[in-house]
Design a protein around this motif. Structure first.
Motif, PDB file in Angstrom:
ATOM      1  N   CYS A  22      39.536 -34.383  -9.596  1.00  0.00           N
ATOM      2  CA  CYS A  22      40.034 -33.107  -8.797  1.00  0.00           C
ATOM      3  C   CYS A  22      41.166 -32.167  -9.410  1.00  0.00           C
ATOM      4  CB  CYS A  22      40.445 -33.410  -7.609  1.00  0.00           C
ATOM      5  SG  CYS A  22      39.272 -33.849  -6.393  1.00  0.00           S
ATOM      6  N   ASP A  24      44.061 -28.824  -9.114  1.00  0.00           N
ATOM      7  CA  ASP A  24      44.662 -28.351  -8.071  1.00  0.00           C
ATOM      8  C   ASP A  24      44.764 -26.735  -8.038  1.00  0.00           C
ATOM      9  OD1 ASP A  24      45.292 -30.230  -6.038  1.00  0.00           O
ATOM     10  OD2 ASP A  24      46.961 -30.853  -7.285  1.00  0.00           O
ATOM     11  N   PRO A  26      43.421 -23.204 -11.062  1.00  0.00           N
ATOM     12  CA  PRO A  26      42.523 -22.860 -11.925  1.00  0.00           C
ATOM     13  C   PRO A  26      43.196 -22.841 -13.503  1.00  0.00           C
ATOM     14  CG  PRO A  26      42.443 -21.302 -10.269  1.00  0.00           C
ATOM     15  CD  PRO A  26      43.505 -22.299  -9.889  1.00  0.00           C
ATOM     16  N   GLU A  28      44.057 -25.512 -14.636  1.00  0.00           N
ATOM     17  CA  GLU A  28      44.875 -26.872 -14.990  1.00  0.00           C
ATOM     18  C   GLU A  28      44.176 -27.919 -15.915  1.00  0.00           C
ATOM     19  OE1 GLU A  28      45.637 -30.096 -11.915  1.00  0.00           O
ATOM     20  OE2 GLU A  28      46.745 -28.296 -11.382  1.00  0.00           O
ATOM     21  N   LEU A  43      37.785 -28.183  -7.951  1.00  0.00           N
ATOM     22  CA  LEU A  43      38.953 -27.511  -7.468  1.00  0.00           C
ATOM     23  C   LEU A  43      39.379 -27.681  -6.158  1.00  0.00           C
ATOM     24  CD1 LEU A  43      41.286 -25.500  -8.843  1.00  0.00           C
ATOM     25  CD2 LEU A  43      40.160 -23.704  -7.948  1.00  0.00           C
ATOM     26  N   HIS A  46      44.059 -25.086  -2.451  1.00  0.00           N
ATOM     27  CA  HIS A  46      45.626 -25.145  -2.821  1.00  0.00           C
ATOM     28  C   HIS A  46      46.332 -24.425  -1.513  1.00  0.00           C
ATOM     29  CE1 HIS A  46      43.654 -20.937  -3.334  1.00  0.00           C
ATOM     30  NE2 HIS A  46      44.952 -20.599  -2.825  1.00  0.00           N
TER      31      HIS A  46
END
Length: 450
Positions: A22, A24, A26, A28, A43, A46
């Motif tokens: 996972c 948190d 876009p 990243e 994703l 958030h």
């Protein structure tokens, strides 16, 4: 996506299985110990943050992330890059990840509604600046300390920050109700606790016009608030009032320092045992308001503003908020005949409480400055009773003036509408994300009419 891990040969996984990782935000980077050649990146939902500043037309603001000292200490020993990544946030307007390690920041304009995303493990502080001036510091984890876990479908509560020019250097932060899966939803009680019904009705109808003022400024509840404020002032300053009520003092300046000199026999006094003090001395600043020097007047005004929330003065503010709630309940229970909804909603209540708290601090500041100016210009000996009566009169006049400004320019109504529109923005843009919250805007607007 950028992979920052090497495959591990310690554990074999079925060919059809995917290793789920996972992130948190876009853009990243994906960080994991690889246990399979097939990696599925998910994703997680958030936290939405809405910022809107209306302080000065044409102003430009910047937002950046700085370390949170408490969380940074708790993260000691973790990889530096990992800690920095948890201070990243996402600019939904420009569709860009703002990275802390690169010290990136974004700009937005006065009046613009800026939409940001932060991860559920965000450990930084969002710093808002206008030039070099810090106009806001916001800690999402302090605002909402609930642990949402690793479930990618769990949606953290949004955070809405509105700062209006009518109340500089102040902000209102509102948090939407939590998901019914993780939090209990509490029903707002319409009564006033254990107050007798007649007494509750007395305060609920206290916002109506009176015989002395039909403009609904000097209402019964407003008069009660002034009486409470007067009692708080007398109680907070009773030590020196008792000794100086019939005594005189004067403000004199020696070079660049201002002194307050007391007449009479100092040996008969218990609190003010000296005959002369610097005008900004903590023992006499409530009397002198720092008169004689700009620095002293500034410090005294700042102390008065902070002191408006301490001790008896703080209880007076709480009483004023209670009156706000009582008046709001009267409108909340009264249905609009056209729509069948209450006349005022929760946004109206929040805005009213916010402005009253801001007026309390601003009123104390203005009153202190006015007292300082008057004492500086007077020059001669002044009776202590005159200062007490003058301070109370100044507080009442300033309170009335602020109430008039609010009524004239609709400051409270504007703050309520701005917060309402900011929350509605989340409803319209992310209806699915906030379905489990029974969306704050949907719930509030369905209960309150416009």
């Amino acid at each position: 996506m950028k992979m920052l891990a090497e495959p591990s040969k310690r554990q074999a996984a079925p060919e059809t299985a995917y290793q789920r990782v996972c992130i948190d935000l876009p853009g990243e980077a994906v960080r994991c110990w690889r246990s399979n050649d097939k990696v599925e990146v998910i994703l997680r939902k958030h936290r939405d943050i809405i910022l809107q500043f209306k302080m000065k037309a044409g102003s430009t603001y910047t937002v950046e992330s700085e370390p949170n000292p408490v969380l940074r200490a708790a993260s000691a020993g973790r990889p530096h890059e990992s800690i920095l990544s948890q201070r990243d946030f996402y600019n939904a307007r420009d569709k860009k990840l703002i990275e802390a390690r690169l010290k990136q920041k974004i700009q937005f304009q006065d009046g613009e509604q800026l939409h940001l995303w932060v991860g559920r493990e965000f450990n930084g502080v969002l710093l808002v600046k206008r030039g070099d001036e810090v106009v806001g510091r916001f800690e999402p984890n302090a605002f909402d300390a609930f642990r949402y876990g690793s479930d990618p479908k769990a949606k953290p509560a949004p955070m809405i920050v509105v700062v209006d020019s009518a109340t500089p250097n102040s902000g209102t932060i509102r948090r939407a109700p939590e998901s019914t899966e993780t939090m209990h939803v509490l029903e707002v009680r319409r009564g006033l606790g254990s107050l007798p019904e007649d007494l509750a009705d007395f305060f609920k109808k206290g916002g109506e016009e009176t015989a002395i003022d039909t403009s609904k400024l000097m209402t019964r509840n407003w008069l009660w608030a002034q009486i409470t404020g007067t009692i708080a002032y007398l109680d907070s300053n009773k030590a020196w009032i008792r000794e100086l009520w019939t005594q005189k003092f004067l403000i004199t300046k020696v070079k660049d320092k201002a002194y307050i000199i007391f007449k009479g026999n100092h040996e008969l006094r218990e609190y003010l045992k000296g005959t002369r003090y610097l005008s900004d001395n903590s023992k006499v600043v409530a009397i002198s308001a720092g008169a004689g020097t700009l620095k002293g007047a500034h410090n005294a005004a700042w102390d008065a503003s902070k002191g408006s929330f301490k001790g008896t003065a703080g209880w007076a503010v709480v009483f004023t908020i209670s009156l706000d709630v009582a008046e709001w309940l009267s409108d909340y229970e009264a249905r609009n005949p056209r729509t069948g909804r209450p006349k005022r909603d929760f946004f109206d209540l929040g805005a009213k409480i916010f402005t009253d708290v801001a007026w309390a601090a601003l009123g104390a500041w203005i009153g202190s400055v006015a007292t300082s100016v008057i004492l500086t210009l007077t020059g001669g000996a002044i009776l202590g009773a005159v200062v007490v009566v003058g301070a109370i009169a100044a507080a009442v006049l300033v309170g009335y003036g602020l109430a008039w400004l609010d009524s004239k320019f609709g400051i409270t109504a504007t703050i309520a509408e701005t917060a309402r529109n900011s929350a509605a923005h989340l409803d319209q843009k992310f209806p699915n994300d906030y379905a489990n919250y029974q969306s704050s805007v949907h719930e509030m607007l369905s209960q309150g009419a416009q």
